[in-house]
Write a protein that holds these residues in place. Structure first.
Motif, PDB file in Angstrom:
ATOM      1  N   ASP A 180       0.751  -1.164   0.108  1.00 54.16           N
ATOM      2  CA  ASP A 180      -0.030  -0.043   0.110  1.00 54.16           C
ATOM      3  C   ASP A 180       0.888   1.304   0.061  1.00 54.16           C
ATOM      4  O   ASP A 180       1.551   1.377   1.067  1.00 54.16           O
ATOM      5  N   LEU A 181       0.936   1.863  -1.099  1.00 55.40           N
ATOM      6  CA  LEU A 181       1.883   3.065  -1.427  1.00 55.40           C
ATOM      7  C   LEU A 181       1.373   4.345  -0.510  1.00 55.40           C
ATOM      8  O   LEU A 181       2.205   5.182  -0.380  1.00 55.40           O
ATOM      9  N   ALA A 182       0.153   3.999   0.115  1.00 54.10           N
ATOM     10  CA  ALA A 182      -0.163   5.274   1.026  1.00 54.10           C
ATOM     11  C   ALA A 182       0.375   5.063   2.525  1.00 54.10           C
ATOM     12  O   ALA A 182      -0.031   5.963   3.192  1.00 54.10           O
ATOM     13  N   ARG A 183       0.968   3.913   2.619  1.00 51.33           N
ATOM     14  CA  ARG A 183       1.483   3.699   3.849  1.00 51.33           C
ATOM     15  C   ARG A 183       2.933   3.465   3.696  1.00 51.33           C
ATOM     16  O   ARG A 183       3.352   2.259   3.281  1.00 51.33           O
ATOM     17  N   LEU A 184       3.705   4.267   4.123  1.00 43.35           N
ATOM     18  CA  LEU A 184       5.443   3.842   3.849  1.00 43.35           C
ATOM     19  C   LEU A 184       5.743   2.890   4.839  1.00 43.35           C
ATOM     20  O   LEU A 184       6.620   2.102   4.392  1.00 43.35           O
ATOM     21  N   CYS A 185       5.222   2.304   5.759  1.00 47.50           N
ATOM     22  CA  CYS A 185       5.583   1.164   6.472  1.00 47.50           C
ATOM     23  C   CYS A 185       5.235  -0.093   5.447  1.00 47.50           C
ATOM     24  O   CYS A 185       5.708  -1.006   5.719  1.00 47.50           O
ATOM     25  N   SER A 186       4.115   0.153   4.800  1.00 45.47           N
ATOM     26  CA  SER A 186       3.674  -1.167   3.915  1.00 45.47           C
ATOM     27  C   SER A 186       4.732  -1.379   2.770  1.00 45.47           C
ATOM     28  O   SER A 186       5.016  -2.352   2.537  1.00 45.47           O
ATOM     29  N   GLU A 219      -1.390   8.717   6.936  1.00 42.38           N
ATOM     30  CA  GLU A 219      -1.004   8.497   8.060  1.00 42.38           C
ATOM     31  C   GLU A 219       0.545   8.964   8.586  1.00 42.38           C
ATOM     32  O   GLU A 219       1.011   9.275   9.654  1.00 42.38           O
ATOM     33  N   ASP A 220       1.394   9.085   7.306  1.00 42.61           N
ATOM     34  CA  ASP A 220       2.800   9.709   7.257  1.00 42.61           C
ATOM     35  C   ASP A 220       2.644  11.131   7.144  1.00 42.61           C
ATOM     36  O   ASP A 220       3.815  11.870   7.328  1.00 42.61           O
ATOM     37  N   GLY A 221       1.493  11.802   7.206  1.00 45.81           N
ATOM     38  CA  GLY A 221       1.511  13.179   7.364  1.00 45.81           C
ATOM     39  C   GLY A 221       1.917  13.962   6.060  1.00 45.81           C
ATOM     40  O   GLY A 221       1.983  14.979   5.857  1.00 45.81           O
ATOM     41  N   LEU A 222       1.664  13.190   5.057  1.00 47.75           N
ATOM     42  CA  LEU A 222       1.945  13.528   3.530  1.00 47.75           C
ATOM     43  C   LEU A 222       0.752  13.717   2.733  1.00 47.75           C
ATOM     44  O   LEU A 222      -0.203  12.711   2.887  1.00 47.75           O
ATOM     45  N   GLU A 223       0.557  14.654   1.637  1.00 45.88           N
ATOM     46  CA  GLU A 223      -0.637  14.662   0.990  1.00 45.88           C
ATOM     47  C   GLU A 223      -0.589  13.490  -0.066  1.00 45.88           C
ATOM     48  O   GLU A 223       0.309  12.768  -0.691  1.00 45.88           O
TER      49      GLU A 223
END
Length: 261
Positions: A180-186, A219-223
């Protein structure tokens, strides 16, 4: 002519017809060679014309190339349940000449791009490979022999895409993994899971993207659009660059967009 007659080459009417004792064969990658059973030798050039040829295009539908117990290449016709050492593509050979690169445009299908290419020794990762351009790219690579991994945020949809490809060819090596590119941890977790497979990585296709969605922060605070389309892929490349370097020649393909227009 006397020399041709002495060599037994005047017994044929056609220029391309082989003299007695000669047989036309092809290599695994489609190059034609000629075997002389009398002299027990092979050569690339046609014994009469001196020209080199190669097989054009892919195997006909229903045919598959395999290797027998002696290591010889055989061709299996699954439709008519028969096996032969004769490459069916030899009916459509072309002279070995310099061919100008084909020009592609918006009407070109993904399967056309890879036509005739063998990717059986390549590993390909495609983000967002469950639909659209990503799916057609994954499908084309898989049907041309590559080991394809769909890196997607929705595993259910990705698994359906895997099934569709395997329905076309049951030997297709294709699988789905969570990313999931919307979550850097993923993204980091995907990279770790991929490395755990101990596979090389020859092609990384950064394809997944979103557009026209409402403004929000991840959730990483990025647009979200900027992270999914750009920053997530940047991190993915950084996490996998050591594998890419070890797998050289390898490449990263970034799918572009004209949405800015």
């Amino acid at each position: 002519m006397a020399a041709l007659k002495y060599a037994g080459m005047d017994d044929t009417d056609s220029e391309d017809e082989l003299p007695p004792g000669w047989e036309e064969r092809s290599t695994k990658d489609g190059w034609v060679y000629y075997a002389n059973h009398d002299d027990m030798k092979t050569q690339w050039e046609h014994p009469k014309t001196g020209k080199r040829k190669r097989c054009a295009g892919d195997l006909p539908y229903g045919w598959e190339q395999e290797t027998d117990e002696k290591g010889q290449i055989i061709y299996v016709d699954h439709i008519n349940k028969r096996t032969t050492y004769f490459d069916p593509r030899q009916a459509f050979t072309v002279e070995d000449v310099v061919v100008k690169p084909k020009r592609y445009d918006g009407n070109t299908a993904a399967l056309e791009i890879l036509q005739g290419r063998d990717f059986s020794d390549k590993v390909v990762v495609i983000t967002g490979g469950n639909s659209g351009v990503g799916f057609e790219t994954a499908r084309s690579f898989a049907l041309h022999g590559a080991h394809v991994i769909l890196a997607c945020r929705n595993l259910s949809r990705a698994s359906k895409a895997v099934s569709l490809i395997q329905q076309e060819w049951q030997k297709a090596r294709v699988e789905a993994m969570m990313c999931d590119l919307a979550r850097l941890c993923s993204v980091r977790e995907f990279a770790q899971s991929f490395k755990a497979k101990k596979l090389p990585l020859h092609i990384l296709v950064c394809n997944a993207a979103v557009c026209t969605q409402p403004w929000r922060l991840t959730e990483d605070g990025l647009e979200s659009t900027f992270q999914i389309c750009h920053l997530g892929h940047f991190l993915l490349v950084q996490c996998l660059q050591d594998v890419l370097r070890r797998s050289a020649p390898a490449r990263v393909v970034v799918v572009s967009s004209e949405s800015h227009r």
